[in-house]
Design an enzyme around this catalytic site. Structure first.
Site, mmCIF file in Angstrom:
data_model
loop_
_atom_site.group_PDB
_atom_site.id
_atom_site.type_symbol
_atom_site.label_atom_id
_atom_site.label_comp_id
_atom_site.label_asym_id
_atom_site.label_seq_id
_atom_site.Cartn_x
_atom_site.Cartn_y
_atom_site.Cartn_z
ATOM 1 N N SER A 150 -6.821 5.311 -0.214
ATOM 2 C CA SER A 150 -7.099 3.998 -0.787
ATOM 3 C C SER A 150 -8.569 3.652 -0.590
ATOM 4 O O SER A 150 -9.131 3.875 0.486
ATOM 5 C CB SER A 150 -6.232 2.931 -0.119
ATOM 6 O OG SER A 150 -4.857 3.242 -0.237
ATOM 7 N N GLN A 179 -5.172 -1.835 -6.918
ATOM 8 C CA GLN A 179 -5.779 -0.919 -5.959
ATOM 9 C C GLN A 179 -6.469 0.218 -6.685
ATOM 10 O O GLN A 179 -5.975 0.713 -7.707
ATOM 11 C CB GLN A 179 -4.717 -0.338 -5.014
ATOM 12 C CG GLN A 179 -5.273 0.582 -3.936
ATOM 13 C CD GLN A 179 -4.191 1.085 -3.000
ATOM 14 O OE1 GLN A 179 -3.574 2.112 -3.245
ATOM 15 N NE2 GLN A 179 -3.946 0.357 -1.914
ATOM 16 N N ASP A 190 0.820 -1.216 0.000
ATOM 17 C CA ASP A 190 0.000 0.000 0.000
ATOM 18 C C ASP A 190 0.854 1.266 0.000
ATOM 19 O O ASP A 190 0.313 2.368 0.008
ATOM 20 C CB ASP A 190 -0.918 -0.013 1.239
ATOM 21 C CG ASP A 190 -1.960 1.087 1.215
ATOM 22 O OD1 ASP A 190 -2.517 1.354 0.136
ATOM 23 O OD2 ASP A 190 -2.216 1.701 2.275
#
Length: 291
Positions: free
Chosen positions: A232, A282, A208
């Site tokens: 995110s 993502q 991430d």
């Protein structure tokens, strides 16, 4: 302000991943007290995977996870994780791990675990002509180039050695050109235990860290003042082959689409010898300040 890095920073991260078990299906995790306004997404995802993994036979290894970031996490209070057993079959186990704070869900994840098996084996090759991690600047090198960012850099423990092949997304506007690929060398900056679950959780944490940068690099954009702000929205990760997260891996990311204030990024992770160890996807929210 002293920079916490190396094994000390890795040990602190391991403490964060060592959740307190409340009962057979519930766990509790903490966040580092760094002054951040919200919990880092990779942290809560890694902790959610720890919780799920602790309810599964250790002989079964995680092969995929899919998570949604629902609310910003509060770093000043503990996070409660509840794990639901969806299925335990002959080869696969599926778990749903939900993170809550203040009585509300902040993140939830589905994760699947498999008994190791033999089968077909192939993968696309790793990118060629990428400089070695020793030949690209460290994050400290970048922070020294932009002193205004030094305080931000030192405020959080640097458990991951991150080395951008190109330009980071947090430089000032105008200092970053358009690049179709965002390539970053990473490794945890200290020794991790041999437990494969810990390495999977560590990779989840790191996955991430730079993925949405690929959306910005497609436009030569940056984070922060004069650029965009973001968060995110969801995250998916597939683990393909055994690896150690404390050894160098290349995170090669691209963005196939951005629209509606959202950007999509794909990432592939390769070891130094070219093995494809994991893939990530993502989507993130990307907005101009004041929009």
């Amino acid at each position: 302000m002293t920079l916490l890095h190396g094994q000390a920073a890795v040990d602190q991260l391991l403490d964060l991943l060592d959740l307190l078990q409340v009962d057979a299906a519930s766990f509790q995790g903490e966040s580092p007290q760094t002054g951040a306004q919200r919990v880092f997404g990779g942290q809560v995802a890694g902790q959610a995977l720890v919780a799920a993994g602790r309810t599964v036979d250790p002989a079964r290894h995680v092969h995929s996870l899919h998570g949604y970031f629902v609310r910003a996490g509060d770093p000043t209070v503990p996070i409660t994780f509840h794990v639901e057993t969806i299925r335990d079959g002959r080869s696969f186990s599926v778990r749903r791990s939900t993170a809550t704070q203040h009585g509300k869900t902040i993140f939830f994840m589905s994760a699947s675990f498999q008994i190791p098996e033999e089968g077909l084996d192939h993968h696309t090759p790793a990118p060629e002509d990428v400089p070695a991690p020793e030949d690209v600047p460290t994050m400290l090198d970048w922070a020294e180039k932009y002193p205004s960012r030094m305080a931000m850099f030192k405020s959080a423990p640097q458990s991951v050695d991150v080395r951008y092949v190109g330009v980071p997304g947090w430089v000032p506007p105008g200092d970053r050109g358009i690049e179709p690929n965002q390539r970053v060398w990473m490794r945890f900056d200290g020794r991790l235990p041999d437990d494969p679950l810990i390495h999977a959780c560590a990779l989840t944490y790191a996955s991430d860290m730079s993925l949405l940068d690929a959306v910005l690099s497609t436009h030569g954009e940056v984070w922060g003042p004069g650029g965009v702000i973001g968060a995110s929205l969801d995250h998916a990760l597939w683990f393909h082959r055994p690896f150690r997260a404390d050894e160098w891996f290349l995170y090669d990311s691209t963005s196939p689409s951005a629209s509606g204030a959202r950007g999509l990024a794909n990432g592939r992770m390769f070891t130094r010898d070219g093995r494809h160890i994991a893939s990530a996807v993502q989507e993130g929210l990307l907005r101009r300040p004041g929009a």
